[in-house]
Design an enzyme around this catalytic site. Structure first.
Site, PDB file in Angstrom:
ATOM      1  N   ARG A 115      36.814   7.218  49.948  1.00  0.00           N
ATOM      2  CA  ARG A 115      36.460   7.286  48.520  1.00  0.00           C
ATOM      3  C   ARG A 115      36.809   5.990  47.798  1.00  0.00           C
ATOM      4  O   ARG A 115      36.242   5.670  46.775  1.00  0.00           O
ATOM      5  CB  ARG A 115      37.256   8.419  47.843  1.00  0.00           C
ATOM      6  CG  ARG A 115      36.823   9.809  48.206  1.00  0.00           C
ATOM      7  CD  ARG A 115      37.823  10.838  47.678  1.00  0.00           C
ATOM      8  NE  ARG A 115      38.024  10.808  46.240  1.00  0.00           N
ATOM      9  CZ  ARG A 115      37.237  11.389  45.347  1.00  0.00           C
ATOM     10  NH1 ARG A 115      36.181  12.057  45.748  1.00  0.00           N
ATOM     11  NH2 ARG A 115      37.499  11.325  44.059  1.00  0.00           N
TER      12      ARG A 115
ATOM     13  N   ARG B 243      38.332  -4.595  47.660  1.00  0.00           N
ATOM     14  CA  ARG B 243      37.575  -5.712  47.078  1.00  0.00           C
ATOM     15  C   ARG B 243      38.310  -7.035  47.263  1.00  0.00           C
ATOM     16  O   ARG B 243      39.534  -7.079  47.122  1.00  0.00           O
ATOM     17  CB  ARG B 243      37.353  -5.497  45.580  1.00  0.00           C
ATOM     18  CG  ARG B 243      36.569  -4.260  45.246  1.00  0.00           C
ATOM     19  CD  ARG B 243      36.014  -4.370  43.818  1.00  0.00           C
ATOM     20  NE  ARG B 243      35.489  -3.086  43.410  1.00  0.00           N
ATOM     21  CZ  ARG B 243      36.152  -2.221  42.654  1.00  0.00           C
ATOM     22  NH1 ARG B 243      37.357  -2.517  42.189  1.00  0.00           N
ATOM     23  NH2 ARG B 243      35.611  -1.070  42.350  1.00  0.00           N
TER      24      ARG B 243
ATOM     25  N   ARG C 175      45.106  22.575  47.831  1.00  0.00           N
ATOM     26  CA  ARG C 175      46.272  22.025  47.136  1.00  0.00           C
ATOM     27  C   ARG C 175      46.138  22.402  45.674  1.00  0.00           C
ATOM     28  O   ARG C 175      45.038  22.414  45.110  1.00  0.00           O
ATOM     29  CB  ARG C 175      46.320  20.495  47.246  1.00  0.00           C
ATOM     30  CG  ARG C 175      46.424  19.983  48.645  1.00  0.00           C
ATOM     31  CD  ARG C 175      47.683  20.382  49.334  1.00  0.00           C
ATOM     32  NE  ARG C 175      48.851  19.632  48.856  1.00  0.00           N
ATOM     33  CZ  ARG C 175      50.092  19.869  49.273  1.00  0.00           C
ATOM     34  NH1 ARG C 175      50.344  20.852  50.131  1.00  0.00           N
ATOM     35  NH2 ARG C 175      51.096  19.147  48.820  1.00  0.00           N
TER      36      ARG C 175
ATOM     37  N   ARG D  95      51.698  11.004  40.505  1.00  0.00           N
ATOM     38  CA  ARG D  95      51.252  10.049  39.489  1.00  0.00           C
ATOM     39  C   ARG D  95      51.685  10.502  38.105  1.00  0.00           C
ATOM     40  O   ARG D  95      52.025  11.680  37.901  1.00  0.00           O
ATOM     41  CB  ARG D  95      49.737   9.825  39.549  1.00  0.00           C
ATOM     42  CG  ARG D  95      48.897  11.078  39.456  1.00  0.00           C
ATOM     43  CD  ARG D  95      47.406  10.757  39.693  1.00  0.00           C
ATOM     44  NE  ARG D  95      46.624  11.980  39.704  1.00  0.00           N
ATOM     45  CZ  ARG D  95      45.321  12.053  39.938  1.00  0.00           C
ATOM     46  NH1 ARG D  95      44.625  10.959  40.192  1.00  0.00           N
ATOM     47  NH2 ARG D  95      44.693  13.218  39.931  1.00  0.00           N
TER      48      ARG D  95
ATOM     49  N   GLU E 204      52.713  14.513  37.571  1.00  0.00           N
ATOM     50  CA  GLU E 204      51.867  15.378  38.407  1.00  0.00           C
ATOM     51  C   GLU E 204      52.490  15.588  39.785  1.00  0.00           C
ATOM     52  O   GLU E 204      52.852  14.626  40.461  1.00  0.00           O
ATOM     53  CB  GLU E 204      50.494  14.700  38.527  1.00  0.00           C
ATOM     54  CG  GLU E 204      49.483  15.475  39.331  1.00  0.00           C
ATOM     55  CD  GLU E 204      48.092  14.838  39.257  1.00  0.00           C
ATOM     56  OE1 GLU E 204      47.730  14.236  38.217  1.00  0.00           O
ATOM     57  OE2 GLU E 204      47.367  14.924  40.258  1.00  0.00           O
TER      58      GLU E 204
ATOM     59  N   TYR F 269      35.262  18.754  48.233  1.00  0.00           N
ATOM     60  CA  TYR F 269      35.910  17.853  47.273  1.00  0.00           C
ATOM     61  C   TYR F 269      34.776  17.150  46.508  1.00  0.00           C
ATOM     62  O   TYR F 269      34.209  16.173  47.005  1.00  0.00           O
ATOM     63  CB  TYR F 269      36.729  16.861  48.102  1.00  0.00           C
ATOM     64  CG  TYR F 269      37.665  15.888  47.423  1.00  0.00           C
ATOM     65  CD1 TYR F 269      37.792  15.759  46.046  1.00  0.00           C
ATOM     66  CD2 TYR F 269      38.467  15.068  48.219  1.00  0.00           C
ATOM     67  CE1 TYR F 269      38.669  14.855  45.492  1.00  0.00           C
ATOM     68  CE2 TYR F 269      39.352  14.162  47.680  1.00  0.00           C
ATOM     69  CZ  TYR F 269      39.447  14.058  46.318  1.00  0.00           C
ATOM     70  OH  TYR F 269      40.322  13.140  45.770  1.00  0.00           O
TER      71      TYR F 269
ATOM     72  N   ASP G  11      33.095  15.316  43.070  1.00  0.00           N
ATOM     73  CA  ASP G  11      33.260  14.691  41.763  1.00  0.00           C
ATOM     74  C   ASP G  11      32.337  15.383  40.761  1.00  0.00           C
ATOM     75  O   ASP G  11      31.371  16.046  41.141  1.00  0.00           O
ATOM     76  CB  ASP G  11      32.916  13.196  41.855  1.00  0.00           C
ATOM     77  CG  ASP G  11      33.996  12.411  42.587  1.00  0.00           C
ATOM     78  OD1 ASP G  11      35.155  12.861  42.584  1.00  0.00           O
ATOM     79  OD2 ASP G  11      33.670  11.360  43.172  1.00  0.00           O
TER      80      ASP G  11
END
Ligand code: UDP
Length: 381
Positions: free
Chosen positions: A170, A174, A246, A276, A297, A345, A347
């Protein structure tokens, strides 16, 4: 036709609206007291728009999806960036030229960085299967250990050797200074939150929304067809056991000022218990607030009374899923869709894209007098 749609997230709302636009009626059953599923947003007493179930950033390459969402609410341009703390130092994520130079104490040009990472990459791994394979091949051991191994262990509760490579795939890598978390051409956050958008999608005379209402299979007799966006195992009363998910726990805090200066800071070390910290006001840089809302979290295995977030999809769950899919294929009068209905999963944009395709497929079946299949997208794909 009269449809019962179970779940008022993006899947249920989009399919209801598309069916309504050509005259089919829907009753949408939602157990929660709000629509929008886990994308739900709410104005907090501080004025901050809070992403109740964790950060949701809209990004897409699908022009049809971008056009669709803009019909129902104002989308504000937003470029998401994430910082990651590893061993006490903050870095830029996804791994980019700045991350590489900071981490290795170098001043590489893009070309030099690319050659350097290629020298670190484990090229003996030709087709990565596990998350760990993907990490070692992708960035080499040092960066993998620093940013991915600990975070992933906390996030998924599973050794990265037992997770699929697709989870890490995912994220981009770069060799430029571009630190955008996403690469899609359209990236935005709704000005008035996701809930208002989903409410607008559902606002149609052919759609009735019943909040705080659990659908029971006995209700199906009042309808011509059921569209189930809830967990596929729940539909079959967990006959083959519960599929693993989860869940997340958020510990919210309201404070003065600016807590961390960034929307999301990931904590990559295994010994920090949370994954996070999200500071919601930074998702709306066009607003200004004196106070702030911060979520720590934590990720853990989803229990019977918890909210499912991420499908785990290890080998064990895939076997169970196969049984449920077989049962679903044999069932009539019901179509399964969305993240929970197909145990994937997904988006937000993919969810909307698939819901549009599902609705189009249904309308085609209806036009051709064909019965509606159990799936329009393959949950095993
Ligand atoms: N990941 C990681 N370290 C990070 C961020 C992500 O190891 O700092 C891994 C982790 O396994 C996560 C996956 O990459 O589940 C995908 O990350 P993404 O940000 O897409 O996850 P989401 O925001 O959907 O939870």
């Amino acid at each position: 036709m009269r449809f019962a749609i179970v779940g008022a997230g993006f899947s249920g709302a989009v399919v209801a609206r598309e069916l309504a636009s050509v005259g089919h009626t829907s009753t949408v059953f939602e157990t929660r007291d709000h629509v929008a599923g886990n994308c739900h947003t709410k104005r907090h007493e501080t004025g901050v728009m809070v992403h109740t179930y964790g950060p949701h950033i809209f990004h897409t390459q699908h022009e049809d999806v971008w056009k669709y969402i803009n019909r129902f609410g104002e989308m504000m341009p937003y470029r998401h960036t994430v910082k990651a703390i590893s061993n006490g130092t903050m870095y830029s994520l996804p791994v980019n030229l700045t991350t590489i130079n900071q981490f290795f104490g170098t001043d590489f040009s893009p070309e030099e960085a690319e050659a350097f990472i290629a020298s670190k990459s484990d090229t003996t791994i030709t087709s990565p299967v596990s998350f760990e394979d993907q990490g070692l091949r992708f960035v080499g051991r040092e960066l993998y250990e620093a940013f991915f191994a600990g975070y992933t262990q906390k996030q998924w509760g599973v050794d990265p050797k037992d997770l699929p490579a697709s989870i890490l795939a995912r994220l981009p890598l770069r060799f430029t200074a571009d630190d955008s978390y996403f690469s899609h051409p359209h990236q935005a956050i709704p000005k008035n939150g996701y809930t208002e958008i989903v409410e607008a999608i559902l606002k149609h005379e052919a759609i009735t929304v019943r909040l705080g209402t659990r659908f029971s299979r006995a209700d199906a007799t009042e309808f011509d067809h059921v569209i189930w966006t809830g967990p596929i195992d729940a539909y079959f009363d967990y006959e083959f056991g519960r599929l693993g998910y989860r869940t997340l726990d958020f510990v919210p805090e309201t404070l003065d000022g600016d807590y961390q200066g960034y929307p999301v800071v990931n904590y990559c070390d295994a010994d920090v218990p949370y994954t996070r910290i999200t500071e919601h006001k930074h998702f709306a840089p066009w607003e200004s607030h004196e106070r702030t809302v911060v979520y720590h979290e934590f990720s853990r295995l989803c229990g019977e009374n918890d909210t499912p977030y991420y499908p785990i999809r290890r080998v064990k769950e895939k076997e169970q899923l196969l049984n449920y899919v077989q049962r679903a294929r044999d069932a009539t009068g019901v179509t399964f869709m969305g993240r929970l209905g197909t145990y994937r999963y997904l988006d937000m944009d993919v969810t909307i894209h698939e819901a549009l395709a599902t609705a189009a497929g249904m309308l085609e079946c209806i036009a051709n007098n064909k019965s509606l299949p159990s799936f329009f997208t393959d949950p095993l794909g």
